[in-house]
Design a protein around this motif. Structure first.
Motif, short mmCIF file in Angstrom:
data_model
loop_
_atom_site.label_atom_id
_atom_site.label_comp_id
_atom_site.label_asym_id
_atom_site.label_seq_id
_atom_site.Cartn_x
_atom_site.Cartn_y
_atom_site.Cartn_z
N GLY A 98 0.68 -3.68 -8.04
CA GLY A 98 0.98 -2.48 -8.81
C GLY A 98 0.59 -2.64 -10.26
N GLU A 99 -0.58 -3.26 -10.50
CA GLU A 99 -1.00 -3.52 -11.86
C GLU A 99 -2.35 -2.88 -12.19
N LEU A 100 -2.93 -2.15 -11.24
CA LEU A 100 -4.21 -1.49 -11.49
C LEU A 100 -4.09 -0.03 -11.07
N LEU A 101 -4.30 0.85 -12.01
CA LEU A 101 -4.21 2.29 -11.76
C LEU A 101 -5.62 2.88 -11.77
N GLN A 102 -6.00 3.46 -10.64
CA GLN A 102 -7.33 4.05 -10.50
C GLN A 102 -7.47 5.32 -11.35
N PRO A 103 -8.70 5.76 -11.64
CA PRO A 103 -8.87 7.00 -12.41
C PRO A 103 -8.12 8.20 -11.82
N GLY A 104 -8.06 8.29 -10.48
CA GLY A 104 -7.30 9.38 -9.87
C GLY A 104 -5.82 9.30 -10.21
N GLY A 105 -5.29 8.10 -10.35
CA GLY A 105 -3.90 7.93 -10.75
C GLY A 105 -3.67 8.28 -12.21
N CYS A 164 2.53 6.84 -21.18
CA CYS A 164 3.17 5.61 -20.68
C CYS A 164 2.16 4.46 -20.59
N LEU A 165 0.87 4.77 -20.69
CA LEU A 165 -0.16 3.74 -20.66
C LEU A 165 -0.43 3.16 -22.04
N GLU A 166 0.20 3.75 -23.06
CA GLU A 166 0.00 3.29 -24.43
C GLU A 166 1.10 2.30 -24.82
N GLY A 167 0.75 1.34 -25.65
CA GLY A 167 1.73 0.40 -26.18
C GLY A 167 2.22 -0.65 -25.20
N ILE A 168 1.53 -0.82 -24.07
CA ILE A 168 1.95 -1.83 -23.10
C ILE A 168 0.84 -2.87 -22.88
N GLY A 169 -0.17 -2.86 -23.74
CA GLY A 169 -1.26 -3.82 -23.61
C GLY A 169 -2.21 -3.52 -22.48
N ALA A 170 -2.22 -2.26 -22.00
CA ALA A 170 -3.08 -1.90 -20.88
C ALA A 170 -4.55 -2.04 -21.24
N VAL A 171 -5.34 -2.44 -20.25
CA VAL A 171 -6.77 -2.68 -20.44
C VAL A 171 -7.57 -1.62 -19.69
N PRO A 172 -8.57 -1.00 -20.33
CA PRO A 172 -9.42 -0.03 -19.61
C PRO A 172 -10.17 -0.73 -18.47
N VAL A 173 -10.32 -0.02 -17.35
CA VAL A 173 -11.08 -0.54 -16.21
C VAL A 173 -12.20 0.45 -15.93
N HIS A 180 0.48 -5.19 -17.08
CA HIS A 180 1.62 -5.86 -16.48
C HIS A 180 2.50 -4.79 -15.83
N HIS A 181 2.78 -4.97 -14.55
CA HIS A 181 3.52 -3.96 -13.79
C HIS A 181 4.85 -3.61 -14.44
N GLN A 205 -8.15 -7.99 -15.41
CA GLN A 205 -7.48 -8.29 -16.67
C GLN A 205 -6.30 -7.35 -16.85
N ILE A 206 -5.12 -7.90 -17.18
CA ILE A 206 -3.93 -7.07 -17.34
C ILE A 206 -3.41 -7.05 -18.78
N GLU A 207 -4.02 -7.82 -19.64
CA GLU A 207 -3.72 -7.84 -21.07
C GLU A 207 -4.86 -8.55 -21.76
N GLU A 208 -4.84 -8.61 -23.06
CA GLU A 208 -5.96 -9.20 -23.80
C GLU A 208 -6.28 -10.61 -23.32
N HIS A 209 -5.25 -11.43 -23.09
CA HIS A 209 -5.48 -12.83 -22.72
C HIS A 209 -5.10 -13.13 -21.27
N ASP A 210 -4.56 -12.17 -20.54
CA ASP A 210 -4.05 -12.41 -19.18
C ASP A 210 -4.93 -11.75 -18.14
#
Length: 477
Positions: free
Chosen positions: A53-60, A72-81, A107-108, A222-227
Motif C-alpha cells: 500500500g505504498e504506490l498509488l497509480q495515476p487512476g488512484g 493528503c499526498l503533500e508533506g509526507i515525502g511522497a515521490v512522483p512515479v 511510506h504507507h 522509491q518511497i522517500e528521498e533516501h528510502d
C-alpha cells in the motif's frame, strides 16, 4: 454504555474507510435536509507500519482528487512515479505512463495518517479509537443495528442506520457479514520486504519489476528521498532462512547497483512479510449479506499487490459509493441500500475487474513456474520491447486510467500469440556436444512438430490463466 445514534458507522480507518467518510461528509444531496453524522472507528490511530500500500497509480491519484483529498499526498515525502521499468536477464524495458500522467509512492503509514486527519476535519465525522468486538443485531429481524466496541477499556455500543465494515485483508467480520456467500481468499505467496538506503534504480522515479528465474518477481520503488522499498515475492512455504535465501537466490539476479544497498538493509533491518491474497468480489445487499451492513475495501475484494492497484480500486469504490449513497434519503431503508449495492457492484466492474485480473495474470506470467508460462513471460517482455501500443495499452490498464477488461483480454492474448511467434522465429539457447557454453540458434524445420505441440500448450495455459479470473468477475451470485 450507549453512544448517540449515527447515520453511518464505518469500521476501519484505512484507505477505504477514511476516503468514504470524507466523501459522504462532503457529498451534496438533495435527498436530505441535514448533513450525515458519521462515526469512523479504528482499533489504533497510531501510524500503521506496513510493507504494501505504498504506490498509488495515476487512476488512484485521480480518484483522490475527486474526493477532495489530493492534498493528503503533500508533506509526507511522497515521490512522483512516472511509469515502470521491467528487468529480465540484465535487459531493461521502459514502460512510461501515457500523457505525462504520474502516480505517487510513499511510506504507507504517513499516507494513512494524512487520510485520517483529513477525514477528522470533515463536517459530521467523529474519528474514534475503539476496538470493535461484535455487530449488534436485532433479535427478531437479525438486522445489524450497530457495533459493540471497547474504548479506553470501557465497553460501548454504537448505533447507526448503516454499518460499513472496512477492516482490511485480515477482516474479523467478513464471514459474519456474508455468511455462506463469503468468497474464499487464496494465498499463493508472500511479499518479503525491506527498505534500502540510497539505492539507485535503473530508471529513477519508476517502479522496477525484476523477473527472477525460479522465483516470483522482485518489486522496487522509491518511497522517500533516501528510502526505496524492496518486495521479494516468495512462494509458500517460506524458507526458514529468508535472508540467506534472498542473498543466495535473488540478489545475484538483480542489477549490480542494488547489491550493496540490499546487503546493508539485510544486515541492519528485520525482514517483514505480507501474504499476497486474491479475494474475488461477491455481490452484496438483498439476501447476500446481513441486513444493515456491507463490506468495503480489502475486507471484501483483494488482488495481488504486484501491480499496486489496490488503493486505486478502494478509492474508486469510495467515489462511486459516495455518489450513490448520497442519492438516498433514508439509509435505514435496506431495499434502497441493496439497490445501490447492486448497481455499485456492476458499475465498479470496469476498473476493479481490469485491475484484479491483470494483477493475478501478470503475477502468473512474471513468476513462471513451468515451461509454458516461461514462454509467455519471455513473450510478454518482448511484447513490451515493441513499444507503441504494446506499451501504452498495458500501462493504461495497469495505471487505472483504462478500465476495460476487453482491452485487457486483447493485450493478454496478443502476448500469448506473440509468444508463440517468438517460439518459432527467435533464437534460443541450444547445447551441442563438445561445447561448454550453449549457442543461440533459430529452430530448424524438423523441430516444428514438437514446437507446434508446445505452442498449443502455451495457448491453453494462457486460457487457463485468464479464463477463471474473468469468470470470478462476471459470474452472477
Amino acid at each position: 454504555m450507549w453512544s448517540q445514534p449515527y447515520d453511518v458507522l464505518i469500521v476501519g480507518a484505512g484507505v477505504a474507510g477514511s476516503a468514504l467518510a470524507q466523501g459522504l461528509a462532503h457529498a451534496p444531496s438533495s435527498a436530505r435536509d441535514k448533513p450525515l453524522r458519521i462515526a469512523l472507528l479504528e482499533r489504533s490511530l497510531a501510524e500503521p507500519d506496513r510493507i504494501v500500500g505504498e504506490l498509488l497509480q495515476p487512476g488512484g491519484v485521480s480518484a483522490l482528487r475527486k474526493l477532495g483529498m489530493d492534498d493528503c499526498l503533500e508533506g509526507i515525502g511522497a515521490v512522483p512515479v512516472h511509469g515502470y521499468c521491467v528487468v529480465k536477464d540484465g535487459a531493461n524495458v521502459h514502460i512510461p505512463y501515457p500523457d505525462a500522467l504520474e502516480g505517487r509512492s510513499f511510506h504507507h503509514g504517513r499516507f494513512i495518517q494524512a487520510l485520517r486527519a483529513k477525514a477528522k476535519t470533515a463536517p459530521g465525522v467523529d474519528v474514534i479509537e475503539a476496538t470493535v468486538n461484535e455487530l449488534i443485531e436485532c433479535p427478531f429481524t437479525k438486522r445489524v443495528l450497530g457495533v459493540r466496541a471497547t474504548r479506553e477499556g470501557e465497553k460501548e455500543s454504537f448505533l447507526a442506520d448503516l454499518v460499513i465494515v472496512a477492516d482490511g485483508c485480515f477482516s474479523n467480520f467478513r464471514s459474519v457479514v456474508m455468511g455462506k456467500a463469503a468468497a474464499k481468499s487464496a494465498t499463493r505467496s508472500h511479499f518479503v520486504g525491506a527498505v534500502l538506503q540510497d539505492a539507485r534504480l535503473p530508471i529513477p522515479q519508476h517502479g522496477t519489476v525484476c523477473l527472477v528465474r525460479g522465483n516470483g518477481p522482485v518489486l522496487l520503488y522509491q518511497i522517500e528521498e533516501h528510502d526505496t522499498r524492496m518486495l521479494v515475492d516468495i512462494r509458500a512455504p517460506l524458507p526458514s532462512d529468508l535472508k540467506g535465501f534472498i542473498l543466495s537466490n535473488i540478489v545475484p539476479q538483480l542489477p549490480a547497483a542494488l547489491h550493496v544497498p540490499i546487503h546493508n538493509a539485510l544486515d541492519k533491518d528485520r525482514l517483514r512479510r505480507m501474504p499476497n491474497s486474491f479475494l474475488p468480489p461477491t455481490e452484496q445487499g438483498g439476501t447476500h449479506t446481513k441486513e444493515g451492513v456491507f463490506l468495503l475495501g480489502d475486507a471484501w475484494n483483494m488482488r495481488h499487490p504486484l501491480t499496486g492497484g489496490g488503493m486505486t480500486v478502494c478509492l474508486n469504490d469510495a467515489v462511486i459509493l459516495t455518489e450513490m449513497l448520497s442519492e438516498l434519503r433514508d439509509l435505514h431503508d435496506w431495499d434502497a441500500v441493496s439497490n445501490v449495492l447492486h448497481r455499485w457492484h456492476w458499475r465498479r466492474k470496469g476498473l476493479a475487474a481490469t485491475i484484479n485480473i491483470l494483477s493475478v495474470a501478470l503475477y502468473d506470467l512474471f513468476g513462471a513456474e513451468d515451461d509454458a508460462l516461461e514462454v509467455l513471460r519471455t513473450g510478454c517482455f518482448k511484447y513490451f520491447e515493441r513499444g507503441g501500443e504494446c506499451v501504452r495499452g498495458p500501462v493504461s490498464l495497469l495505471s487505472g486510467i483504462a478500465p476495460d477488461p476487453m482491452l485487457l483480454a486483447n493485450h493478454f492474448f496478443s502476448v500469448a500469440l506473440y509468444s508463440i511467434w517468438i517460439l518459432f522465429t527467435h533464437p534460443r539457447a541450444v547445447r551441442e556436444p563438445g561445447r561448454h557454453k550453449p549457442i543461440h540458434a533459430i529452430p530448424r524445420i524438423d523441430e516444428y512438430p514438437a514446437l507446434f505441440i508446445k505452442a498449443i500448450r502455451v495457448f491453453w495455459t494462457a486460457c487457463v490463466v485468464f479464463g477463471p479470473l474473468l469468470w470470478t468477475e462476471i459470474k452472477w451470485w
